[in-house]
Enzyme design. Structure first.
Site, short mmCIF file in Angstrom:
data_model
loop_
_atom_site.label_atom_id
_atom_site.label_comp_id
_atom_site.label_asym_id
_atom_site.label_seq_id
_atom_site.Cartn_x
_atom_site.Cartn_y
_atom_site.Cartn_z
N GLY A 46 6.65 1.08 -16.42
CA GLY A 46 5.13 1.36 -16.04
C GLY A 46 5.13 1.31 -14.86
N GLN A 51 0.13 1.19 -7.28
CA GLN A 51 1.46 1.10 -6.64
C GLN A 51 1.96 2.08 -5.93
OE1 GLN A 51 2.87 -0.06 -10.72
NE2 GLN A 51 4.24 -1.43 -9.66
N CYS A 91 8.04 -6.36 -12.07
CA CYS A 91 7.12 -5.37 -11.44
C CYS A 91 7.83 -4.68 -10.35
CB CYS A 91 5.88 -6.12 -10.98
SG CYS A 91 4.70 -5.09 -10.12
N LEU A 92 7.76 -3.18 -10.22
CA LEU A 92 8.38 -2.53 -9.08
C LEU A 92 7.77 -2.82 -7.96
CD1 LEU A 92 8.73 1.18 -10.93
CD2 LEU A 92 10.29 -0.53 -10.38
N HIS A 133 -0.47 -4.94 -18.12
CA HIS A 133 0.36 -5.38 -16.71
C HIS A 133 -0.33 -4.14 -15.83
CE1 HIS A 133 3.62 -6.35 -13.97
NE2 HIS A 133 3.30 -5.13 -13.80
N GLU A 134 -0.08 -3.02 -16.35
CA GLU A 134 -0.57 -1.70 -15.75
C GLU A 134 -1.97 -1.83 -15.30
OE1 GLU A 134 1.74 -0.90 -14.07
OE2 GLU A 134 3.50 -1.18 -15.56
N HIS A 137 -3.11 -3.86 -12.45
CA HIS A 137 -2.90 -3.21 -11.08
C HIS A 137 -4.26 -2.30 -10.73
CE1 HIS A 137 1.12 -4.05 -10.19
NE2 HIS A 137 1.88 -3.41 -11.41
C1 QAP Z 1 5.75 -3.85 -16.01
O1 QAP Z 1 7.60 -3.33 -14.59
C2 QAP Z 1 6.12 -4.75 -17.19
O2 QAP Z 1 12.20 -6.56 -10.36
C3 QAP Z 1 6.66 -2.84 -15.39
O3 QAP Z 1 14.44 -5.19 -9.33
C4 QAP Z 1 7.61 -5.11 -16.99
O4 QAP Z 1 9.07 -1.38 -14.89
C5 QAP Z 1 5.45 -5.07 -18.27
C6 QAP Z 1 11.78 -3.59 -11.94
C7 QAP Z 1 8.01 -6.08 -18.02
C8 QAP Z 1 5.99 -5.72 -19.07
C9 QAP Z 1 7.16 -6.25 -19.07
C10 QAP Z 1 11.52 -4.79 -11.54
C11 QAP Z 1 12.83 -2.67 -11.50
C12 QAP Z 1 10.77 -2.71 -13.04
C13 QAP Z 1 12.45 -5.27 -10.77
C14 QAP Z 1 8.80 -2.48 -14.38
C15 QAP Z 1 13.70 -4.74 -10.16
C16 QAP Z 1 13.91 -3.48 -10.70
C17 QAP Z 1 9.71 -3.23 -13.31
CO CO Z 2 3.58 -3.81 -11.99
#
Ligand code: QAP
Ligand code: CO
Length: 182
Positions: A46, A51, A91-92, A133-134, A137
């Site tokens: 997401g 972001q 989270c990215l 979550h999004e 943001h």
């Molecule tokens: C939000 O997050 C989310 O730490 C999206 O090193 C995540 O795409 C919602 C990511 C989980 C619900 C459950 C994170 C990539 C990606 C990192 C992501 C990383 C590389 C996170």
């Molecule tokens: Co995020």
């Protein structure tokens, strides 16, 4: 198509509240495809416009295993929430860190799709968690805001240490603190 740079915590621009999208025009279509490309490349499930430093109410996600079910929500609104679910979130904008967060398990959502057509649907489980979550943001809120004070302080220290280290590495490699402007 373009990859967009992703803001990282604790960048203050992640705290800006996004504005409603007034018209789903070509600028928005381009942004949606660039955000999808950026999310897939990361890789992530997401990404909110906030972001990538665009403060408009727009997000993209894809929770499918094959990474072939892109979803775009414009001006999303949660109409109702039910139940509770704990999910290990990342989270990215907070790379390398994850923590279990409690959210609503099922939500009813209203949004415009990438063509500007209104949609109303139910989401549950990871899909629901990711939308919440999004959407946070877009309000300038991050999942780390839900952590205890102690956990957030520890995270901040860890991130400050990392960024000091990467700056020191950059100086050692290039003799400069920042990349040269060409
Ligand atoms: C939000 O997050 C989310 O730490 C999206 O090193 C995540 O795409 C919602 C990511 C989980 C619900 C459950 C994170 C990539 C990606 C990192 C992501 C990383 C590389 C996170
Ligand atoms: Co995020």
């Amino acid at each position: 198509m373009a990859l967009l740079p992703i803001l990282e915590y604790p960048d203050p621009r992640l705290r800006i509240r996004a504005e409603l999208v007034v018209e789903v025009d070509e600028t928005i279509s381009t942004l949606v495809s660039d955000m999808l490309e950026t999310m897939y490349e990361a890789p992530g499930i997401g990404l909110a416009a906030t972001q990538v430093n665009i403060h408009k109410r727009l997000l993209v996600l894809d929770i499918s295993e094959k990474r072939n079910e892109p979803c775009c929500l414009i001006n999303p609104k949660i109409l109702s929430r039910e139940g509770q679910i704990g999910y290990e979130e990342g989270c990215l904008s907070v790379p390398g860190f994850s923590e279990e967060i409690q959210r609503a398990e099922r939500i009813s959502v209203e949004a415009l799709d990438e063509k500007g057509s209104p949609r109303k649907f139910e989401a549950e489980g990871l899909f629901a968690v990711c939308i919440q979550h999004e959407m946070d943001h877009l309000e300038g809120k991050l999942f780390v805001d839900y952590l205890s004070e102690l956990k957030r302080q520890r995270l901040k220290k860890k991130i400050m240490k990392q960024s000091k280290q990467s700056k020191a590495d950059a100086v050692r490699e290039t003799g400069r603190l920042t990349a040269p402007v060409i």
